[in-house]
Design an enzyme around this catalytic site. Structure first.
Site, PDB file in Angstrom:
ATOM      1  CE  LYS A   1      -8.587  -9.276  -1.150  1.00  0.00           C
ATOM      2  NZ  LYS A   1      -8.700  -9.563   0.323  1.00  0.00           N
TER       3      LYS A   1
ATOM      4  CE1 TYR B   1      -4.781  -6.601  -2.186  1.00  0.00           C
ATOM      5  CE2 TYR B   1      -5.582  -5.257  -4.003  1.00  0.00           C
ATOM      6  CZ  TYR B   1      -5.756  -5.789  -2.730  1.00  0.00           C
ATOM      7  OH  TYR B   1      -6.894  -5.503  -2.022  1.00  0.00           O
TER       8      TYR B   1
ATOM      9  CB  THR C   1     -10.201  -5.425  -3.854  1.00  0.00           C
ATOM     10  OG1 THR C   1      -9.911  -4.277  -4.640  1.00  0.00           O
ATOM     11  CG2 THR C   1      -9.452  -6.607  -4.461  1.00  0.00           C
ATOM     12  CG  ASP C   2     -12.535  -1.587  -6.929  1.00  0.00           C
ATOM     13  OD1 ASP C   2     -11.375  -1.876  -6.535  1.00  0.00           O
ATOM     14  OD2 ASP C   2     -12.927  -0.404  -7.053  1.00  0.00           O
ATOM     15  CD  GLU C   3      -6.566  -2.612  -6.816  1.00  0.00           C
ATOM     16  OE1 GLU C   3      -5.632  -3.237  -7.337  1.00  0.00           O
ATOM     17  OE2 GLU C   3      -6.411  -1.597  -6.131  1.00  0.00           O
TER      18      GLU C   3
HETATM   19  P1  NAD Z   1      -4.206  -3.279   5.714  1.00  0.00           P
HETATM   20  O1  NAD Z   1      -2.998  -3.621   4.934  1.00  0.00           O
HETATM   21  O2  NAD Z   1      -4.345  -1.916   6.311  1.00  0.00           O
HETATM   22  O3  NAD Z   1      -4.377  -4.315   6.936  1.00  0.00           O
HETATM   23  C1  NAD Z   1      -4.195  -5.687   6.770  1.00  0.00           C
HETATM   24  C2  NAD Z   1      -4.150  -6.341   8.151  1.00  0.00           C
HETATM   25  O4  NAD Z   1      -3.999  -7.753   7.970  1.00  0.00           O
HETATM   26  C3  NAD Z   1      -2.992  -5.867   9.020  1.00  0.00           C
HETATM   27  O5  NAD Z   1      -3.426  -5.617  10.334  1.00  0.00           O
HETATM   28  C4  NAD Z   1      -2.021  -7.041   8.976  1.00  0.00           C
HETATM   29  O6  NAD Z   1      -1.208  -7.133  10.151  1.00  0.00           O
HETATM   30  C5  NAD Z   1      -2.978  -8.217   8.846  1.00  0.00           C
HETATM   31  N1  NAD Z   1      -2.356  -9.396   8.241  1.00  0.00           N
HETATM   32  C6  NAD Z   1      -1.597  -9.450   7.113  1.00  0.00           C
HETATM   33  N2  NAD Z   1      -1.199 -10.701   6.882  1.00  0.00           N
HETATM   34  C7  NAD Z   1      -1.719 -11.475   7.873  1.00  0.00           C
HETATM   35  C8  NAD Z   1      -1.666 -12.857   8.179  1.00  0.00           C
HETATM   36  N3  NAD Z   1      -0.981 -13.727   7.394  1.00  0.00           N
HETATM   37  N4  NAD Z   1      -2.331 -13.312   9.272  1.00  0.00           N
HETATM   38  C9  NAD Z   1      -3.021 -12.442  10.062  1.00  0.00           C
HETATM   39  N5  NAD Z   1      -3.090 -11.127   9.830  1.00  0.00           N
HETATM   40  C10 NAD Z   1      -2.442 -10.643   8.748  1.00  0.00           C
HETATM   41  O7  NAD Z   1      -5.437  -3.611   4.771  1.00  0.00           O
HETATM   42  P2  NAD Z   1      -6.842  -2.840   4.615  1.00  0.00           P
HETATM   43  O8  NAD Z   1      -6.669  -1.702   3.711  1.00  0.00           O
HETATM   44  O9  NAD Z   1      -7.419  -2.641   5.963  1.00  0.00           O
HETATM   45  O10 NAD Z   1      -7.668  -3.965   3.824  1.00  0.00           O
HETATM   46  C11 NAD Z   1      -8.423  -4.948   4.532  1.00  0.00           C
HETATM   47  C12 NAD Z   1      -9.061  -5.884   3.517  1.00  0.00           C
HETATM   48  O11 NAD Z   1      -9.912  -5.142   2.659  1.00  0.00           O
HETATM   49  C13 NAD Z   1      -8.075  -6.608   2.604  1.00  0.00           C
HETATM   50  O12 NAD Z   1      -8.546  -7.912   2.400  1.00  0.00           O
HETATM   51  C14 NAD Z   1      -8.120  -5.802   1.311  1.00  0.00           C
HETATM   52  O13 NAD Z   1      -7.797  -6.614   0.212  1.00  0.00           O
HETATM   53  C15 NAD Z   1      -9.563  -5.368   1.293  1.00  0.00           C
HETATM   54  N6  NAD Z   1      -9.859  -4.102   0.582  1.00  0.00           N
HETATM   55  C16 NAD Z   1      -9.181  -2.966   0.895  1.00  0.00           C
HETATM   56  C17 NAD Z   1      -9.531  -1.766   0.271  1.00  0.00           C
HETATM   57  C18 NAD Z   1      -8.833  -0.456   0.580  1.00  0.00           C
HETATM   58  O14 NAD Z   1      -9.116   0.548  -0.065  1.00  0.00           O
HETATM   59  N7  NAD Z   1      -7.941  -0.399   1.579  1.00  0.00           N
HETATM   60  C19 NAD Z   1     -10.565  -1.747  -0.674  1.00  0.00           C
HETATM   61  C20 NAD Z   1     -11.236  -2.947  -0.986  1.00  0.00           C
HETATM   62  C21 NAD Z   1     -10.875  -4.120  -0.325  1.00  0.00           C
HETATM   63  O1  DAU Z   2      -9.646  -0.455  -5.332  1.00  0.00           O
HETATM   64  C1  DAU Z   2      -9.496  -1.036  -4.055  1.00  0.00           C
HETATM   65  C2  DAU Z   2      -8.042  -1.079  -3.675  1.00  0.00           C
HETATM   66  O2  DAU Z   2      -7.682   0.249  -3.297  1.00  0.00           O
HETATM   67  C3  DAU Z   2      -7.728  -2.068  -2.555  1.00  0.00           C
HETATM   68  O3  DAU Z   2      -8.028  -3.365  -2.986  1.00  0.00           O
HETATM   69  C4  DAU Z   2      -6.255  -1.976  -2.139  1.00  0.00           C
HETATM   70  O4  DAU Z   2      -6.006  -2.814  -1.034  1.00  0.00           O
HETATM   71  C5  DAU Z   2      -5.955  -0.538  -1.759  1.00  0.00           C
HETATM   72  O5  DAU Z   2      -4.569  -0.403  -1.458  1.00  0.00           O
HETATM   73  C6  DAU Z   2      -6.335   0.406  -2.903  1.00  0.00           C
HETATM   74  O6  DAU Z   2      -5.471   0.149  -4.038  1.00  0.00           O
HETATM   75  P1  DAU Z   2      -4.908   1.344  -4.952  1.00  0.00           P
HETATM   76  O7  DAU Z   2      -3.715   0.861  -5.659  1.00  0.00           O
HETATM   77  O8  DAU Z   2      -5.994   1.941  -5.770  1.00  0.00           O
HETATM   78  O9  DAU Z   2      -4.536   2.411  -3.788  1.00  0.00           O
HETATM   79  P2  DAU Z   2      -3.297   3.406  -3.629  1.00  0.00           P
HETATM   80  O10 DAU Z   2      -3.636   4.347  -2.506  1.00  0.00           O
HETATM   81  O11 DAU Z   2      -1.999   2.684  -3.567  1.00  0.00           O
HETATM   82  O12 DAU Z   2      -3.334   4.227  -4.984  1.00  0.00           O
HETATM   83  C7  DAU Z   2      -4.468   4.965  -5.366  1.00  0.00           C
HETATM   84  C8  DAU Z   2      -4.185   5.545  -6.728  1.00  0.00           C
HETATM   85  O13 DAU Z   2      -3.147   6.539  -6.578  1.00  0.00           O
HETATM   86  C9  DAU Z   2      -3.650   4.537  -7.727  1.00  0.00           C
HETATM   87  O14 DAU Z   2      -4.150   4.880  -9.023  1.00  0.00           O
HETATM   88  C10 DAU Z   2      -2.134   4.731  -7.691  1.00  0.00           C
HETATM   89  C11 DAU Z   2      -2.007   6.204  -7.379  1.00  0.00           C
HETATM   90  N1  DAU Z   2      -0.818   6.594  -6.576  1.00  0.00           N
HETATM   91  C12 DAU Z   2      -0.554   5.891  -5.441  1.00  0.00           C
HETATM   92  C13 DAU Z   2       0.550   6.224  -4.673  1.00  0.00           C
HETATM   93  C14 DAU Z   2       0.869   5.431  -3.421  1.00  0.00           C
HETATM   94  C15 DAU Z   2      -0.033   7.662  -6.969  1.00  0.00           C
HETATM   95  O15 DAU Z   2      -0.324   8.316  -8.002  1.00  0.00           O
HETATM   96  N2  DAU Z   2       1.045   8.005  -6.214  1.00  0.00           N
HETATM   97  C16 DAU Z   2       1.395   7.313  -5.077  1.00  0.00           C
HETATM   98  O16 DAU Z   2       2.426   7.649  -4.436  1.00  0.00           O
END
Ligand code: NAD
Ligand code: DAU
Length: 355
Positions: free
Chosen positions: A162, A158, A132-134
């Site tokens: 990562k 988190y 992730t970019d975080e």
């Molecule tokens: P998500 O939370 O939707 O899904 C995570 C999945 O991993 C689920 O199916 C869960 O059951 C499985 N899981 C969790 N713990 C596990 C374990 N111990 N063993 C096996 N499976 C397990 O997550 P996502 O949003 O699909 O993110 C996927 C990946 O991409 C993550 O590594 C996250 O850090 C990264 N990522 C997400 C975003 C985003 O915007 N969602 C952005 C950048 C990177």
């Molecule tokens: O940047 C990549 C990341 O994006 C991934 O690594 C994470 O797995 C993914 O969950 C996501 O993280 P964020 O924290 O950016 O996503 P989220 O949807 O939780 O929040 C997006 C933005 O909105 C953040 O600035 C927090 C804000 N927010 C979120 C929620 C849930 C609100 O203002 N209100 C809310 O209720």
């Protein structure tokens, strides 16, 4: 075949569906089915012989060893993680266990499997770690977007977990030669996004006439990427990425949270107007800010564009329109995702039930 971890989650499910739509190479999906793992995301593959689902934990070394031995994957795409920042603030332990210890277990199991391969297969093997970019921390308003050499400065449990997993993946390449690639991606959105995250939460709360919770002043900036563009980037990295390299992946769609929520409200005003004719924007409510909330993320994706010829196909406008329509057309998926643990989480986070 390839081994995917976390394929029942948001990005992993999109990845598997797109993979099998563009290739006949089988997929084994190892997923623990936590609250975020939803097998319904992959219901379309229920009778597809190219897809194998294994319920289990990436931190279970014996299980992972057995999967390598049985399926002999030529590559691994590692998505499994605890992914929600707010949950990591309430309970960081599971983030350390899955994101750090789980990644360590996968790296060790992969190393043991890979070490014994014949030379050509050894050279062709890939371990792709999805990050992730975080991990780069928060950017000042006028600062240049994150490149792959930006220093790590994670601010939440988190992102710290990562960052730790990225460091392990990097070290397994440098120390042992395991052919690791890493991608650091910005915020994804699209189908199957679990409704604890901002975009699906806002769409579904709007339709249910509930408040649209904006943390703090809503001026935090994120760089939004349509999930299928992210999946295409990972396919390119698996096909042509160089071992030991990191690729930043972003949509070039920087936007404040408040502007994003207003854009979603405007689409819903067109696609499914409120009965009273007023805009959904009237439901916007400012709530307490997230502790340690990063102010801005932005990705410089020029390396993957230049070296692997990847570019996002969706603009923010085209991607968000598809996403809003998807949620309007998938009432059953929404209803199921909103049951059980999800509802308990809503109460813990926002202090009331959302019935
Ligand atoms: P998500 O939370 O939707 O899904 C995570 C999945 O991993 C689920 O199916 C869960 O059951 C499985 N899981 C969790 N713990 C596990 C374990 N111990 N063993 C096996 N499976 C397990 O997550 P996502 O949003 O699909 O993110 C996927 C990946 O991409 C993550 O590594 C996250 O850090 C990264 N990522 C997400 C975003 C985003 O915007 N969602 C952005 C950048 C990177
Ligand atoms: O940047 C990549 C990341 O994006 C991934 O690594 C994470 O797995 C993914 O969950 C996501 O993280 P964020 O924290 O950016 O996503 P989220 O949807 O939780 O929040 C997006 C933005 O909105 C953040 O600035 C927090 C804000 N927010 C979120 C929620 C849930 C609100 O203002 N209100 C809310 O209720």
């Amino acid at each position: 075949m390839i081994l995917v971890t976390g394929g029942a989650g948001f990005i992993g499910a999109n990845f598997i569906l797109d993979w099998l739509a563009t290739s006949d190479e089988p997929v084994v999906n190892l997923d623990k089915l936590t609250y975020a793992g939803n097998p319904e995301n992959l219901a379309a593959l229920a009778h597809d012989a190219r897809y194998v689902f294994v319920e289990g934990d990436i931190a279970d070394r014996a299980l992972v060893d057995a999967l390598f031995a049985r399926h002999q994957p030529r590559a691994l795409a590692h998505f499994a993680a605890e992914s929600h920042v707010d949950r990591s603030i309430h309970g960081p332990g599971e983030f350390i266990r899955t994101n750090v210890e789980g990644t360590f277990t996968l790296l060790e199991a992969a190393r043991a499997w890979w070490s014994a391969l014949p030379q050509t297969e050894k050279a062709a093997f890939r371990f792709h770690h999805v990050s992730t970019d975080e991990v780069y921390g928060s950017l000042a308003p006028e600062a240049a977007p994150f490149t792959e050499t930006h220093p790590y400065a994670p601010n939440s449990p988190y992102s710290a977990s990562k960052a730790a997993s990225d460091h392990l993946a990097r070290a397994w390449f440098h120390t042992y030669g395991l052919p690791v690639t890493i991608s650091n991606c910005s915020n994804n959105y699209g189908p199957f996004h679990f409704p604890e995250k901002l975009i699906p939460l806002v769409i579904l709360n709007a339709l249910a006439d509930k408040p649209l919770p904006i943390y703090g002043d809503g001026q935090q900036v994120r760089d939004w990427l349509y999930v299928r563009d992210h999946c295409a980037a990972i396919r390119r990295i698996l096909a042509a990425g160089q071992p030991g390299e990191t690729y930043n992946v972003g949509g070039g769609g920087e936007m404040s949270n408040l502007a994003l929520v207003k854009a979603i409200c405007a689409l819903l005003d067109t696609f499914k107007p409120r009965a009273d004719g007023l805009s959904y924007a009237r439901q916007i409510t400012h709530v307490a800010d997230r502790p340690g909330h990063d102010r801005r993320y932005a990705i410089d994706a020029r390396k993957i564009e230049r070296e692997l010829d990847w570019q996002p196909l969706e603009t923010f406008q085209s991607g968000i329109e598809k996403t809003v329509r998807w949620y309007l057309e998938h009432a059953d998926w929404v209803e199921h995702a909103q049951s059980g643990a999800y509802r308990e989480w809503m109460t813990q986070q926002y202090g009331k039930t959302h019935d």
